[in-house]
Design an enzyme around this catalytic site. Structure first.
Site, mmCIF file in Angstrom:
data_model
loop_
_atom_site.group_PDB
_atom_site.id
_atom_site.type_symbol
_atom_site.label_atom_id
_atom_site.label_comp_id
_atom_site.label_asym_id
_atom_site.label_seq_id
_atom_site.Cartn_x
_atom_site.Cartn_y
_atom_site.Cartn_z
ATOM 1 N N HIS A 11 50.903 38.968 39.025
ATOM 2 C CA HIS A 11 51.699 39.328 40.194
ATOM 3 C C HIS A 11 52.748 40.359 39.792
ATOM 4 O O HIS A 11 53.049 40.523 38.612
ATOM 5 C CB HIS A 11 52.352 38.085 40.793
ATOM 6 C CG HIS A 11 51.357 37.211 41.478
ATOM 7 N ND1 HIS A 11 51.469 35.855 41.522
ATOM 8 C CD2 HIS A 11 50.214 37.515 42.143
ATOM 9 C CE1 HIS A 11 50.451 35.356 42.194
ATOM 10 N NE2 HIS A 11 49.676 36.340 42.567
ATOM 11 N N THR A 37 42.592 43.091 38.188
ATOM 12 C CA THR A 37 42.827 43.531 39.554
ATOM 13 C C THR A 37 43.646 44.820 39.543
ATOM 14 O O THR A 37 44.429 45.064 38.627
ATOM 15 C CB THR A 37 43.551 42.442 40.364
ATOM 16 O OG1 THR A 37 44.723 42.040 39.664
ATOM 17 C CG2 THR A 37 42.659 41.247 40.611
ATOM 18 N N GLY A 38 43.436 45.642 40.557
ATOM 19 C CA GLY A 38 44.127 46.887 40.870
ATOM 20 C C GLY A 38 45.111 47.483 39.896
ATOM 21 O O GLY A 38 44.759 48.003 38.842
ATOM 22 N N THR A 40 47.308 46.144 37.990
ATOM 23 C CA THR A 40 47.334 45.489 36.680
ATOM 24 C C THR A 40 46.313 46.146 35.758
ATOM 25 O O THR A 40 46.603 46.426 34.594
ATOM 26 C CB THR A 40 47.053 43.975 36.822
ATOM 27 O OG1 THR A 40 48.030 43.403 37.679
ATOM 28 C CG2 THR A 40 47.063 43.283 35.475
ATOM 29 N N GLY A 58 44.858 42.467 44.212
ATOM 30 C CA GLY A 58 44.707 41.070 44.630
ATOM 31 C C GLY A 58 44.704 40.863 46.134
ATOM 32 O O GLY A 58 43.766 40.288 46.691
ATOM 33 N N ASP A 63 41.382 39.301 43.805
ATOM 34 C CA ASP A 63 41.314 37.895 43.379
ATOM 35 C C ASP A 63 39.955 37.310 43.719
ATOM 36 O O ASP A 63 39.349 36.585 42.930
ATOM 37 C CB ASP A 63 42.410 37.054 44.054
ATOM 38 C CG ASP A 63 43.818 37.506 43.692
ATOM 39 O OD1 ASP A 63 44.016 38.034 42.583
ATOM 40 O OD2 ASP A 63 44.715 37.314 44.522
ATOM 41 N N ASP A 83 53.461 34.304 39.799
ATOM 42 C CA ASP A 83 54.898 34.113 39.940
ATOM 43 C C ASP A 83 55.169 32.924 40.865
ATOM 44 O O ASP A 83 55.027 33.048 42.076
ATOM 45 C CB ASP A 83 55.537 35.384 40.494
ATOM 46 C CG ASP A 83 57.043 35.316 40.552
ATOM 47 O OD1 ASP A 83 57.612 34.236 40.283
ATOM 48 O OD2 ASP A 83 57.661 36.343 40.868
ATOM 49 N N ARG A 99 41.002 27.524 41.879
ATOM 50 C CA ARG A 99 40.021 26.465 42.141
ATOM 51 C C ARG A 99 38.675 26.799 41.496
ATOM 52 O O ARG A 99 38.054 25.957 40.847
ATOM 53 C CB ARG A 99 39.866 26.264 43.653
ATOM 54 C CG ARG A 99 38.877 25.197 44.025
ATOM 55 C CD ARG A 99 38.702 25.156 45.567
ATOM 56 N NE ARG A 99 37.425 24.580 45.879
ATOM 57 C CZ ARG A 99 36.253 25.209 45.821
ATOM 58 N NH1 ARG A 99 36.195 26.468 45.473
ATOM 59 N NH2 ARG A 99 35.130 24.596 46.120
#
Length: 143
Positions: A11, A37-38, A40, A58, A63, A83, A99
């Protein structure tokens, strides 16, 4: 040794920490195929000087893309610096990703201490084979 496929997510308030962590584990990361992701992913590629498979941001589905890679058996570990103190408008996506990592028995680190332990494990990069759950009965249950 088979190359591990690692997914990295952070995040906004945790991106700097993930970049610092990645720099400190750069040698181990070179033995991995990295997905992120993007933003990051862009920051990681610039900081550690290695290829990173960049997915969507995300909130735009990144995600979920990582979740799909986990469900397809294409990710071996998830490093997700999230975060817990910031409001997260895409919280359902985050919960779904976490999950799926648990459902598919993926080693997962949500903070630096756990990520350090995972990457310092002598069996993680060389010799660890996670158990893959058998969902045959679940998939064949009557509706």
């Amino acid at each position: 040794m088979t190359k591990k496929h690692i997914a990295l997510v952070a995040h906004d308030n945790k991106k700097k920490e993930l970049i610092e962590w990645s720099k400190s584990h750069r040698d181990s990361m070179l033995a991995c195929e990295v997905f992120a992701t993007g933003t990051t992913g862009r920051l990681l590629a610039e900081a550690i000087g290695m290829p990173v498979h960049r997915l969507q941001s995300g909130p735009l589905g990144g995600d979920q893309q990582i979740g799909a890679l986990i469900a397809e058996g294409r990710i071996d570990a998830l490093i997700f610096f999230w975060d817990p103190l910031a409001p997260l408008p895409h919280d359902p996506d985050i919960k779904a990703l976490l999950r799926l990592a648990v459902v598919w028995n993926i080693p997962m680190a949500c903070n630096r201490a756990t990520a350090d332990l995972l990457f310092s494990s002598p069996i993680f990069l060389d010799g660890y084979t996670r158990g893959v759950p058998d969902f045959t009965d679940y998939n064949n249950r009557p509706l």
